[in-house]
Motif scaffolding. Structure first.
Motif, PDB file in Angstrom:
ATOM      1  N   VAL A 416       0.855  -1.186   0.000  1.00 56.24           N
ATOM      2  CA  VAL A 416       0.000   0.000   0.000  1.00 56.24           C
ATOM      3  C   VAL A 416       0.893   1.240   0.000  1.00 56.24           C
ATOM      4  N   PHE A 417       0.629   2.146  -0.934  1.00 49.02           N
ATOM      5  CA  PHE A 417       1.427   3.365  -1.057  1.00 49.02           C
ATOM      6  C   PHE A 417       0.644   4.590  -0.622  1.00 49.02           C
ATOM      7  N   ASP A 418       1.322   5.513   0.048  1.00 47.49           N
ATOM      8  CA  ASP A 418       0.843   6.878   0.152  1.00 47.49           C
ATOM      9  C   ASP A 418       1.199   7.534  -1.187  1.00 47.49           C
ATOM     10  N   LYS A 419       0.523   8.596  -1.573  1.00 43.90           N
ATOM     11  CA  LYS A 419       0.805   9.205  -2.889  1.00 43.90           C
ATOM     12  C   LYS A 419       1.878  10.290  -2.821  1.00 43.90           C
ATOM     13  N   THR A 420       1.579  11.345  -2.083  1.00 47.76           N
ATOM     14  CA  THR A 420       2.425  12.538  -2.107  1.00 47.76           C
ATOM     15  C   THR A 420       3.773  12.287  -1.423  1.00 47.76           C
ATOM     16  N   GLY A 421       4.849  12.508  -2.165  1.00 52.28           N
ATOM     17  CA  GLY A 421       6.187  12.327  -1.630  1.00 52.28           C
ATOM     18  C   GLY A 421       6.669  10.897  -1.684  1.00 52.28           C
ATOM     19  N   THR A 422       5.776   9.994  -2.081  1.00 52.70           N
ATOM     20  CA  THR A 422       6.138   8.572  -2.178  1.00 52.70           C
ATOM     21  C   THR A 422       6.167   8.146  -3.644  1.00 52.70           C
ATOM     22  N   LEU A 423       5.015   8.200  -4.284  1.00 57.61           N
ATOM     23  CA  LEU A 423       4.955   7.904  -5.717  1.00 57.61           C
ATOM     24  C   LEU A 423       5.145   9.184  -6.546  1.00 57.61           C
ATOM     25  N   ILE A 552       8.105  -9.730  -8.739  1.00 56.32           N
ATOM     26  CA  ILE A 552       8.583 -10.571  -7.631  1.00 56.32           C
ATOM     27  C   ILE A 552       7.431 -11.200  -6.852  1.00 56.32           C
ATOM     28  N   GLY A 553       6.213 -11.090  -7.381  1.00 58.00           N
ATOM     29  CA  GLY A 553       5.091 -11.835  -6.803  1.00 58.00           C
ATOM     30  C   GLY A 553       4.105 -11.049  -5.967  1.00 58.00           C
ATOM     31  N   ILE A 554       4.201  -9.715  -5.957  1.00 56.13           N
ATOM     32  CA  ILE A 554       3.213  -8.915  -5.214  1.00 56.13           C
ATOM     33  C   ILE A 554       1.879  -8.979  -5.963  1.00 56.13           C
ATOM     34  N   LYS A 555       0.836  -9.413  -5.260  1.00 57.76           N
ATOM     35  CA  LYS A 555      -0.461  -9.638  -5.909  1.00 57.76           C
ATOM     36  C   LYS A 555      -1.289  -8.358  -6.059  1.00 57.76           C
ATOM     37  N   LYS A 556      -1.162  -7.455  -5.090  1.00 58.58           N
ATOM     38  CA  LYS A 556      -2.048  -6.286  -5.099  1.00 58.58           C
ATOM     39  C   LYS A 556      -1.279  -5.031  -4.692  1.00 58.58           C
ATOM     40  N   VAL A 557      -1.453  -3.955  -5.480  1.00 53.65           N
ATOM     41  CA  VAL A 557      -0.854  -2.654  -5.167  1.00 53.65           C
ATOM     42  C   VAL A 557      -1.984  -1.647  -4.961  1.00 53.65           C
ATOM     43  N   VAL A 558      -1.978  -0.986  -3.796  1.00 47.82           N
ATOM     44  CA  VAL A 558      -3.057  -0.069  -3.409  1.00 47.82           C
ATOM     45  C   VAL A 558      -2.462   1.309  -3.136  1.00 47.82           C
ATOM     46  N   MET A 559      -3.233   2.353  -3.393  1.00 47.82           N
ATOM     47  CA  MET A 559      -2.801   3.715  -3.078  1.00 47.82           C
ATOM     48  C   MET A 559      -3.818   4.410  -2.183  1.00 47.82           C
ATOM     49  N   LYS A 573      -4.024   5.378 -12.588  1.00 53.98           N
ATOM     50  CA  LYS A 573      -4.138   4.881 -13.959  1.00 53.98           C
ATOM     51  C   LYS A 573      -2.784   4.892 -14.662  1.00 53.98           C
ATOM     52  N   GLU A 574      -2.033   5.975 -14.455  1.00 57.97           N
ATOM     53  CA  GLU A 574      -0.723   6.102 -15.107  1.00 57.97           C
ATOM     54  C   GLU A 574       0.274   5.062 -14.598  1.00 57.97           C
ATOM     55  N   LEU A 575       0.183   4.719 -13.313  1.00 64.44           N
ATOM     56  CA  LEU A 575       1.149   3.793 -12.721  1.00 64.44           C
ATOM     57  C   LEU A 575       0.688   2.332 -12.732  1.00 64.44           C
ATOM     58  N   GLY A 576      -0.574   2.084 -13.044  1.00 67.89           N
ATOM     59  CA  GLY A 576      -1.081   0.712 -13.075  1.00 67.89           C
ATOM     60  C   GLY A 576      -1.372   0.163 -11.693  1.00 67.89           C
ATOM     61  N   ILE A 577      -1.924   1.022 -10.824  1.00 67.00           N
ATOM     62  CA  ILE A 577      -2.257   0.608  -9.446  1.00 67.00           C
ATOM     63  C   ILE A 577      -3.635  -0.035  -9.429  1.00 67.00           C
ATOM     64  N   ASP A 578      -3.782  -1.124  -8.657  1.00 63.78           N
ATOM     65  CA  ASP A 578      -5.023  -1.916  -8.656  1.00 63.78           C
ATOM     66  C   ASP A 578      -6.201  -1.186  -8.008  1.00 63.78           C
ATOM     67  N   LYS A 579      -5.941  -0.572  -6.855  1.00 63.80           N
ATOM     68  CA  LYS A 579      -7.040   0.035  -6.093  1.00 63.80           C
ATOM     69  C   LYS A 579      -6.579   1.360  -5.519  1.00 63.80           C
ATOM     70  N   VAL A 580      -7.470   2.373  -5.556  1.00 62.20           N
ATOM     71  CA  VAL A 580      -7.112   3.679  -5.016  1.00 62.20           C
ATOM     72  C   VAL A 580      -8.236   4.202  -4.123  1.00 62.20           C
ATOM     73  N   TYR A 581      -7.822   4.749  -2.972  1.00 60.02           N
ATOM     74  CA  TYR A 581      -8.767   5.381  -2.051  1.00 60.02           C
ATOM     75  C   TYR A 581      -8.338   6.840  -1.891  1.00 60.02           C
ATOM     76  N   SER A 582      -9.252   7.770  -2.157  1.00 56.79           N
ATOM     77  CA  SER A 582      -8.905   9.199  -2.133  1.00 56.79           C
ATOM     78  C   SER A 582      -9.708   9.956  -1.074  1.00 56.79           C
ATOM     79  N   ASN A 583      -9.387  11.241  -0.914  1.00 52.24           N
ATOM     80  CA  ASN A 583     -10.057  12.133   0.044  1.00 52.24           C
ATOM     81  C   ASN A 583     -10.058  11.583   1.471  1.00 52.24           C
ATOM     82  N   LEU A 584      -8.934  10.984   1.867  1.00 53.12           N
ATOM     83  CA  LEU A 584      -8.871  10.322   3.175  1.00 53.12           C
ATOM     84  C   LEU A 584      -8.207  11.183   4.236  1.00 53.12           C
ATOM     85  N   LEU A 585      -8.784  11.190   5.440  1.00 55.11           N
ATOM     86  CA  LEU A 585      -8.133  11.755   6.617  1.00 55.11           C
ATOM     87  C   LEU A 585      -7.140  10.715   7.145  1.00 55.11           C
ATOM     88  N   PRO A 586      -6.156  11.121   7.983  1.00 57.99           N
ATOM     89  CA  PRO A 586      -5.194  10.139   8.519  1.00 57.99           C
ATOM     90  C   PRO A 586      -5.845   8.938   9.190  1.00 57.99           C
TER      91      PRO A 586
END
Length: 714
Positions: A416-423, A552-559, A573-586
């Motif tokens: 699972v990735f954070d977006k800003t400053g990570t990707l 290397i076998g990672i089944k799911k990538v989430v942002m 869409k540009e990076l080919g991420i499986d699932k994205v959740y937006s407008n989230l508080l910490p």
């Protein structure tokens, strides 16, 4: 202080080369009253204890030294206080059969023993003077095995029965008793040769790990007026100026105040490309100055410097043991006694039960079990494999805080990735200004007034774009609303700057923007005045990083992101991420992580990659928390289990590759060591295997396992 009410002490045990003894010392010390935490790192020979400050510290240290001396006499013990730089030395002569520090004495003893043994074999082979041959074998046995015999007797009186000295003594004396002189001497000789080679291999692996972590500076050039003096980095205070000459390591973190140069950052980041720095740039301890003189103003003391924190993390990584290491520790406690009892039963029961069975034959078979019974191959090679992996990862710019995380990385199937400053780069810029009823300059000014007190990257990009001074005295009220925006009362004007949620919350009518990016809506006195679009650029290697994770076998990538849905979906869409959740508080990010965990098994682990500052709750919740761009960031190092010292997403798959390699080698060693031992025990019980096979199953297997562990660093 190690913590509230605790005193941290470190003891360096020079000469410690017996993995089993290290295990015994650690177990005994941890049971002492007043010891809150104890860890003996066999690889760097360091015993770390946290002592309850209500107890008598000197008395506890004295008891610890007595435990060490009684378990393995002759070690050179150095005591390092957490709060002091002074060291106490306790020097004793070396006196342990495992202490093969590649000395001439050990080598000469083995050479003499080998020559006498070979001459004895020659006498038997030629059939001449067989009594003389027996005498030669006894001489060779005493020369080679005298130290083992002495230690076995001493250890019995100390209550240490099931160690290698005792087992080898009983096995070889038993072989002598039934007339197998050449075999008894040969077994003792090859046991000692195997131990010697094992000591050499462990020494080399220790040296390799030390070289990987050879980033600690030895001195600093302190500038006082026009004078320069060479001092210890510990003596330099914050605010003082140090001079770094070409070819020298940067000893302390600081800011360049004079000079321009190229720095080699590879020791910390793994990056081979030189970094150009000039006045005003930050430099970190451990970097190497390549071509010009630099003057640096120190910003952190030695104990808080980057290099000290990195070394402390790597050295203490052994404290957090993997499940495999803990299993082997427990297993070895029961394995040896069980095999010794089996040896005794094999030697005694069959001659009584089976008609015509010879006691000497079954005693010989029982002795084979004794030789095979030591679990040194596992006790030594498995911690060595994990520590080598941690050292190798640090050389490649990755800090792993414990072998438990190195093991957990093997089972990660969702990242699972954070977006800003990570990707994305996290460097925001104003890409569009869309005013309504006012000028572009006025819209930017209102936005800058609202954002002037915020440290958020988006706020900083607006202030940078405005590039004018704001009269802070005119700000009458200021309120920052998490995940919404900012309210400001400035010179009588009520200004709102934020996202759609803020506009709706304040009942402001606005036109929804269609642009891709982060949109800041501006309202003045409840009247919509337009929007500003802020865009963040995707890192060049983010796409490659996602692709390599899948390979290397990672089944799911989430942002997960607090950004709006449109921007988030565009990046995904540009990076080919499986699932994205937006407008989230910490806190909502943690909720989404909990959703991902539903229906998962223990073997399906989740890793989260974030900046290590704003994502602490998520980093703490997942199986493995990975901080991006953590070099020099205290918050990132504290929050995460793994710290990537560069901000390159591609390093995640490299870290997982190292973890997979380490775990593969660990299980190769476990399978090989136990497999060979079981086969030899079965063959020995059946009368097929001899003591030669048994000695291979002991020291031969241990040596091969240690050499196999060293492959981690290649």
């Amino acid at each position: 202080m190690a913590g509230s009410g605790l005193i941290k002490k470190e003891l360096i045990l020079n000469g410690l080369n017996c993995a089993h003894c290290a295990q015994v010392i650690n177990e005994k010390v941890s049971k002492l009253e007043g010891i809150e935490e104890c860890n003996l790192n066999f690889i760097n020979k360091k015993l770390t204890v946290n002592i309850n400050e209500s107890k008598n510290e000197e008395e506890i240290i004295s008891t610890i030294i007595n435990i060490i001396d009684s378990t393995e006499p002759g070690l050179d013990i150095k005591i390092i206080s957490d709060s002091e730089d002074d060291k106490e030395d306790h020097d004793h002569g070396h006196d342990h059969s495992h202490n093969h520090d590649v000395s001439k004495k050990d080598l000469i003893k083995l050479i003499i023993g080998s020559i006498v043994y070979i001459f004895g074999i020659y006498q038997i082979f030629t059939g001449i003077e067989s009594k003389f041959a027996d005498l030669l074998f006894i001489v060779a046995y005493i020369v080679v095995g005298g130290e083992v015999l002495t230690k076995a007797v001493k250890n019995i009186f100390r209550g240490q029965v099931f160690d290698e000295n005792f087992l080898m003594t009983i096995a070889t004396i038993g072989a002598l008793a039934i007339g197998e002189l050449p075999e008894a001497v040969g077994v003792m000789l090859f046991y000692q040769i195997g131990e010697f080679l094992q000591g050499v291999a462990v020494g080399k692996s220790r040296k390799s790990i030390s070289e990987l972590m050879d980033i600690r500076p030895d001195y600093a050039n302190l500038k006082t007026g026009s004078e320069i003096s060479v001092v210890s980095p510990k003596e330099v205070s914050i605010g003082e100026v140090i001079v770094i000459k070409p070819g020298e390591k940067v000893p302390l973190d600081g800011i360049v105040v004079e000079g321009n140069s190229m720095l080699d950052t590879s020791a910390l980041t793994g990056e081979s490309v030189l970094k150009e720095i000039s006045v005003g740039d930050e430099v970190l301890s451990g970097f190497i100055n390549k071509n010009a003189l630099l003057s640096v103003k120190v910003t952190k003391g030695f104990g808080e410097s980057t290099v000290s924190k990195i070394l402390e993390l790597v050295e203490n990584a052994n404290n957090k043991k993997s499940k495999t290491e803990n299993f082997i520790t427990k297993f070895s406690k029961y394995y040896t006694p069980v095999v010794v009892i089996a040896a005794l039963l094999i030697a005694v029961v069959p001659p009584i039960v089976i008609p015509g069975a010879l006691f000497s034959d079954w005693l010989y078979r029982g002795l084979i079990f004794l030789v095979v019974s030591c679990p040194c191959a596992l006790v030594l090679s498995i911690p060595l494999s994990f520590f080598s992996g941690i050292g190798f990862a640090s050389k490649n710019g990755v800090l792993i805080k414990g072998s438990n995380y190195l093991e957990a990385l093997r089972d990660v199937d969702t990242v699972v990735f954070d977006k800003t400053g990570t990707l994305t780069k996290g460097v925001f810029g104003v890409t569009k200004v869309n005013p309504v009823g006012i000028s572009e300059e006025q819209l930017i000014e209102y936005a800058a007034i609202a954002e002037v007190n915020s440290n958020h990257p988006i706020a900083q990009s607006i202030i940078k774009h405005y590039n004018k001074k704001i009269d802070l005295d005119k700000i009458e009220k200021y309120e920052e609303i998490a995940a919404h925006g900012i309210k400001v009362l400035y010179n009588g004007d009520f200004i709102l700057a934020g996202n759609e949620k803020l506009m709706k919350q304040e009942n402001v009518l606005f036109d929804r923007a269609e642009e891709i990016g982060t949109v800041i809506y501006i309202s003045v006195n409840k009247t919509y005045r337009g929007h500003i679009v802020i865009s963040d650029e995707i890192k060049p290697d983010s796409k490659e990083a996602i692709k390599s994770l899948r390979s290397i076998g990672i089944k799911k990538v989430v942002m997960l992101t607090g950004d709006n849905e449109k921007v988030a979906n565009n990046v995904a869409k540009e990076l080919g991420i499986d699932k994205v959740y937006s407008n989230l508080l910490p806190n909502e990010k943690v909720d989404k992580i909990e959703e991902l965990y539903k229906g998962r098994t223990e073997k399906e682990k989740i890793a989260f990659v974030g900046d290590g500052i704003n994502d602490a709750p998520v980093l703490a919740r997942v199986d493995v928390g990975i901080a991006m761009g953590g070099l020099g960031s205290d918050a990132a190092i504290e929050a995460a289990d793994v710290v990537l010292m560069t901000d390159e997403p591609k390093m995640i798959s490299k870290t997982m590759d190292i973890a997979n390699k380490v775990n593969k080698i660990v299980w190769q060693n476990i399978s090989f060591a136990l497999g060979v031992k079981i086969i030899v025990m079965i063959l020995g019980a059946g009368g097929v295997a001899t003591m030669w096979e048994a000695i291979f199953a002991d020291v031969g297997v241990a040596l091969i396992a240690v050499l196999n562990s060293m492959r981690v660093m290649r």
